[in-house]
Scaffold this active site. Structure first.
Site, PDB file in Angstrom:
ATOM      1  N   THR A   1      17.807  -0.261 -17.477  1.00 41.59           N
ATOM      2  CA  THR A   1      18.130   1.255 -16.751  1.00 41.59           C
ATOM      3  C   THR A   1      19.354   1.625 -18.532  1.00 41.59           C
ATOM      4  O   THR A   1      18.162   1.035 -19.077  1.00 41.59           O
ATOM      5  CB  THR A   1      19.481   0.289 -15.243  1.00 41.59           C
ATOM      6  OG1 THR A   1      19.189   0.590 -14.784  1.00 41.59           O
ATOM      7  CG2 THR A   1      20.604   1.552 -15.103  1.00 41.59           C
TER       8      THR A   1
ATOM      9  N   GLY B   1      22.301  -3.933 -14.109  1.00 42.86           N
ATOM     10  CA  GLY B   1      22.062  -4.295 -12.435  1.00 42.86           C
ATOM     11  C   GLY B   1      23.572  -4.913 -12.347  1.00 42.86           C
ATOM     12  O   GLY B   1      24.641  -3.655 -12.383  1.00 42.86           O
TER      13      GLY B   1
ATOM     14  N   SER C   1      24.536  -0.927  -8.539  1.00 42.27           N
ATOM     15  CA  SER C   1      25.807  -0.983  -9.280  1.00 42.27           C
ATOM     16  C   SER C   1      26.772   0.160  -9.886  1.00 42.27           C
ATOM     17  O   SER C   1      27.425  -0.383 -10.713  1.00 42.27           O
ATOM     18  CB  SER C   1      25.939  -2.421 -10.232  1.00 42.27           C
ATOM     19  OG  SER C   1      25.466  -3.338  -9.185  1.00 42.27           O
TER      20      SER C   1
HETATM   21  O1  DON Z   1      21.734   0.790  -9.180  1.00 44.20           O
HETATM   22  C1  DON Z   1      21.180  -0.532  -9.715  1.00 44.20           C
HETATM   23  O2  DON Z   1      22.361  -1.076  -9.472  1.00 44.20           O
HETATM   24  C2  DON Z   1      20.565  -1.036 -10.652  1.00 44.20           C
HETATM   25  N1  DON Z   1      18.789  -0.516 -10.161  1.00 44.20           N
HETATM   26  C3  DON Z   1      20.406  -1.294 -11.172  1.00 44.20           C
HETATM   27  C4  DON Z   1      19.316  -2.090 -12.244  1.00 44.20           C
HETATM   28  C5  DON Z   1      19.681  -2.697 -13.805  1.00 44.20           C
HETATM   29  O3  DON Z   1      20.870  -1.234 -14.463  1.00 44.20           O
HETATM   30  C6  DON Z   1      18.567  -3.011 -14.942  1.00 44.20           C
HETATM   31  N2  DON Z   1      19.259  -3.487 -16.443  1.00 44.20           N
HETATM   32  N3  DON Z   1      19.448  -3.597 -16.613  1.00 44.20           N
END
Ligand code: DON
Length: 570
Positions: free
Chosen positions: A381, A473, A453
Site C-alpha cells: 500500500t 496492513g 486499517s
Molecule cells: O486497507 C487495508 O487495511 C489494507 N488493504 C492495507 C494493505 C497494506 O497496507 C499492505 N501493505 N503493506
C-alpha cells in the site's frame, strides 16, 4: 433565542448565556485562528522521490496541497504500482486552511453488485485459500480515480491534465527500477509471466529486470492521457470503463458497467479525539484506523507514560493496542451498511472501563477478552503527507492491498487489479491475509465497502502539527499510534519515521517486535508478564511524516528509512 427573550432573562441566566456564548465563540475561533496561521513552507513525504518531485512540480505551478495530492497519487501509480493505482482505492484526509475544514474523502473500493457473502467459501464452508487475493474475484470496484476527480473538482486549483502531466511523463519516458520494487516483481513473477502485456513491461526474459533498468509503461501512459483528455469520468463511464469491464470479466471477475457507473466517493467526517492536550484527526469507517488510534490513546491517557519504566510503558501500549483491535474485529465495517457504536468506542469513559481490566503485573490473554473467537490463528500500500505554504494539508493512504494487488492486469490498460475483497471477513472469526479476524459487520455484501486499517492522521498540539500515515496492513494503526506518542514526546520527523516498532492486533495473541526494538532484558520481563513474543524477521511499514513547529516555524518532512521514499521541504 430572540433579543427580547434575552432582555427579560434573569441575571443568572444572562450570565450563563454569556458564558455559553463565550465558549461557543472560543470554539469557533480556535479553528479560525488556526486557519490564519500559514507555514510559509510546503513539504511532501512520499514513498518515492519521483512522486515527491511530481508533487513539488505541481506546487511550483501554483497548485495547492490538493493538486499536489493528485500529482503524487498519479505518480505513485506509475513508479510504485505495487502499492497503489487507479484500479485501487484509499482514504484522503484533508484540511483546508481557508475555513479550517477537516474532511475525509472515502475512496474505498466497493464489493461488486454481483458479490455474495459466501463467495470465497468452498464446499467445506471455509475460505478457499488465495481466492480473495489472487483472482479477479478479489477486486473491489475501484475508488482512486474518483478521488482524483473529486479533488480536482472540489479542492484543487489546477486542471486535471496539468496535475496528471508528471505521471504521464514518468509512464512514457520511464523510471529506473529500484530494489524494493524489483523484490515485489520477483514475488509476482509467475503470474506476470502468464500475461504477455505485463511481461513486456515488468520482466526481461522471464526474470525481474536488473535494478536501474528503465521501466516504460506505454499502455498506462495511454490510459492516463485518455483520462487527462476526457476527464476521470471516462474511468467509470467511458472508453476506459468499457475496457475495464471487458478485461475484468475476461479474467474471471464480476465487474459490470453498472458497478463502475454507480461508484462515487463519499465525504465523511473524520474521527476526532483528544490526548493530553493534542487534537487527533484521523480516518473514520470504513477505515478502522481513527477509532482504533483514538481508543488506544484514550486508554493510555490514564497513565503517565513519560515517567514509567520501558517495560511497563511497552506493556501498556500493547494492552491498549490489543483492546482497540479487539473492538475493530467485533464492531467495525462500512457505515453505509452497519450501525456501529462509534461515539461509545471513542469515549473516555469507555476507555476508563477498559483500563480497569489492565493489570500492571500481567498480560491479558486475548482469549479472555469477549469477542470474535477465531478458528485458528501477512504487505503493500502507500501513504503520502503534504502541507502547502498556506497550511492546506493532505494525509493520503491508498492501496491495491497486497503486492501489485492480485498481479492481474486489465488487458490494454496497464492497470493492476486490486485484491481488496480480502479485507472483508470472508467468514466470521477466520483470519484474512493480514491475520485479521472480523465479524458480521465486515461480511461481504453487494455494494459494501470492506473495512480498512488505513490511518491517515493529523495530530495538532499547541506546539505544532504532525501529518502522518503508512502502509502495513494490520500493522498500520499501531505504527501511527507509536508515531503519535513519539511526536508528543518531542521527537522530530526523522526520528519518528526511524523509530523501532512493536505491535499487537488482538489476534493472533502475540506481541510482535522489529529486530532491535526490544532489549533482551525487555523481552525477558515482558515474557514474565505473560506475553508470547515474536521477533519479526524484517522491519515493517513505510511511514511518511510532515511536521510543523509553530514557535520556530520549522517545517520538516521525513520518509521511512525502511523504504526508498523522500521527504522534501520547499
Ligand atoms: O486497507 C487495508 O487495511 C489494507 N488493504 C492495507 C494493505 C497494506 O497496507 C499492505 N501493505 N503493506
Amino acid at each position: 433565542m430572540s433579543g427580547r427573550t434575552l432582555r427579560r432573562a434573569p441575571r443568572l441566566a444572562k450570565c450563563a448565556f454569556a458564558a455559553f456564548a463565550f465558549v461557543i465563540a472560543a470554539c469557533l475561533a480556535a479553528p479560525l485562528l488556526a486557519a490564519e496561521r500559514a507555514p510559509g513552507h510546503a513539504a511532501i513525504a512520499s514513498a518515492h522521490p519521483l512522486a515527491t518531485a511530481a508533487g513539488h512540480e505541481i506546487l511550483a505551478k501554483g497548485g495547492n496541497a490538493f493538486d499536489a495530492a493528485v500529482a503524487v497519487t498519479a505518480a505513485l501509480a506509475v513508479v510504485e504500482p505495487t502499492g497503489s493505482g487507479l484500479t485501487g482505492g484509499g482514504f484522503y484526509l484533508l484540511h483546508r486552511a481557508s475555513d479550517a475544514r477537516d474532511v475525509m474523502i472515502d475512496a474505498r473500493e466497493k464489493a461488486p453488485l454481483a458479490a455474495t457473502r459466501d463467495m470465497f467459501l468452498g464446499p467445506d464452508g471455509n475460505p478457499v485459500p488465495g481466492m480473495s487475493l489472487n483472482t479477479a474475484l478479489g477486486a473491489g470496484i475501484a475508488g482512486e480515480a474518483a478521488a482524483i476527480e473529486h479533488l480536482v473538482k472540489e479542492y484543487g486549483r489546477l486542471p486535471l491534465a496539468v496535475s496528471l502531466a508528471p505521471a504521464i511523463r514518468l509512464a512514457r519516458e520511464g523510471f529506473p527500477l529500484y530494489t524494493r520494487l524489483r523484490a515485489n516483481i520477483e514475488r509476482k513473477r509467475e503470474v506476470f509471466a502468464k500475461q504477455p502485456e505485463v511481461a513486456r513491461v515488468w520482466l526481461r526474459k522471464g526474470e525481474a529486470p536488473a535494478p536501474g533498468t528503465v521501466i516504460r509503461q506505454p499502455q498506462l501512459a495511454h490510459t492516463l492521457e485518455t483520462l487527462a483528455k476526457r476527464g476521470m469520468r471516462d474511468f467509470y463511464e467511458g472508453e476506459t470503463a468499457r475496457k475495464l469491464v471487458a478485461g475484468v470479466r475476461k479474467l474471471g471477475g464480476i465487474w459490470t458497467a453498472e458497478d463502475l457507473a454507480a461508484y462515487r466517493v463519499v465525504e465523511r467526517a473524520p474521527i476526532v479525539g483528544e490526548y493530553r492536550g493534542a487534537r487527533i484527526v484521523s480516518s473514520s469507517p470504513p477505515a478502522s484506523g481513527g477509532i482504533v488510534l483514538v481508543e488506544a490513546l484514550n486508554v493510555l491517557a490514564g497513565y503517565d507514560l513519560a515517567h514509567l519504566d520501558a517495560v511497563t510503558r511497552t506493556h501498556l501500549i500493547i494492552e491498549s493496542m490489543q483492546r482497540a483491535h479487539r473492538d475493530r474485529a467485533v464492531w467495525l465495517g462500512d457505515p453505509d451498511f452497519v450501525t456501529m457504536p462509534v461515539a461509545e468506542l471513542i469515549h473516555p469513559y469507555y476507555a476508563a472501563g477498559l483500563r480497569a481490566s489492565i493489570r500492571l503485573d500481567r498480560a491479558m490473554p486475548s482469549a479472555d477478552l469477549p469477542g470474535v473467537k477465531p478458528a485458528s490463528q501477512g504487505d503493500n500500500t502507500t501513504h503520502f503527507s503534504i502541507l502547502d505554504a498556506e497550511g492546506n494539508r493532505a494525509a493520503v493512504t491508498i492501496t491495491l492491498n497486497f503486492y501489485f494487488g492480485s498481479g492481474l492486469s486489465v488487458p490494454g490498460t496497464g492497470l493492476f487489479l486490486n485484491d481488496e475483497m480480502d479485507d472483508f471477513s470472508s467468514k466470521a472469526g477466520v483470519p484474512n491475509g493480514f491475520n485479521l479476524v472480523g465479524n458480521a459487520a465486515n461480511a461481504i455484501a453487494p455494494g459494501k465497502r470492506m473495512l480498512s486499517s488505513s490511518t491517515p492522521t493529523f495530530i495538532e498540539t499547541p506546539r505544532g502539527l504532525m501529518i502522518a500515515g503508512t502502509p502495513g496492513g494490520s500493522y498500520i494503526t499501531g505504527m501511527v499510534l507509536l508515531a503519535t506518542l513519539d511526536f508528543l514526546d518531542g521527537r522530530n520527523a526523522a526520528q519518528i519515521v526511524a523509530a523501532p516498532r512493536i505491535h499487537h492486533q488482538y489476534l493472533p495473541d502475540v506481541l510482535q517486535y522489529e529486530p532491535g526494538a526490544l532489549t533482551a532484558a525487555d523481552t525477558a520481563a515482558l515474557a514474565k508478564l505473560g506475553y508470547q513474543l515474536r521477533e519479526s524477521k524484517r522491519r515493517w511499514g513505510n511511514l511518511q511524516v510532515v511536521t510543523w513547529d509553530y514557535a520556530s516555524g520549522r517545517v520538516e518532512a521525513a520518509s521511512d528509512p525502511r523504504g526508498e521514499g523522500e521527504g522534501q521541504v520547499y
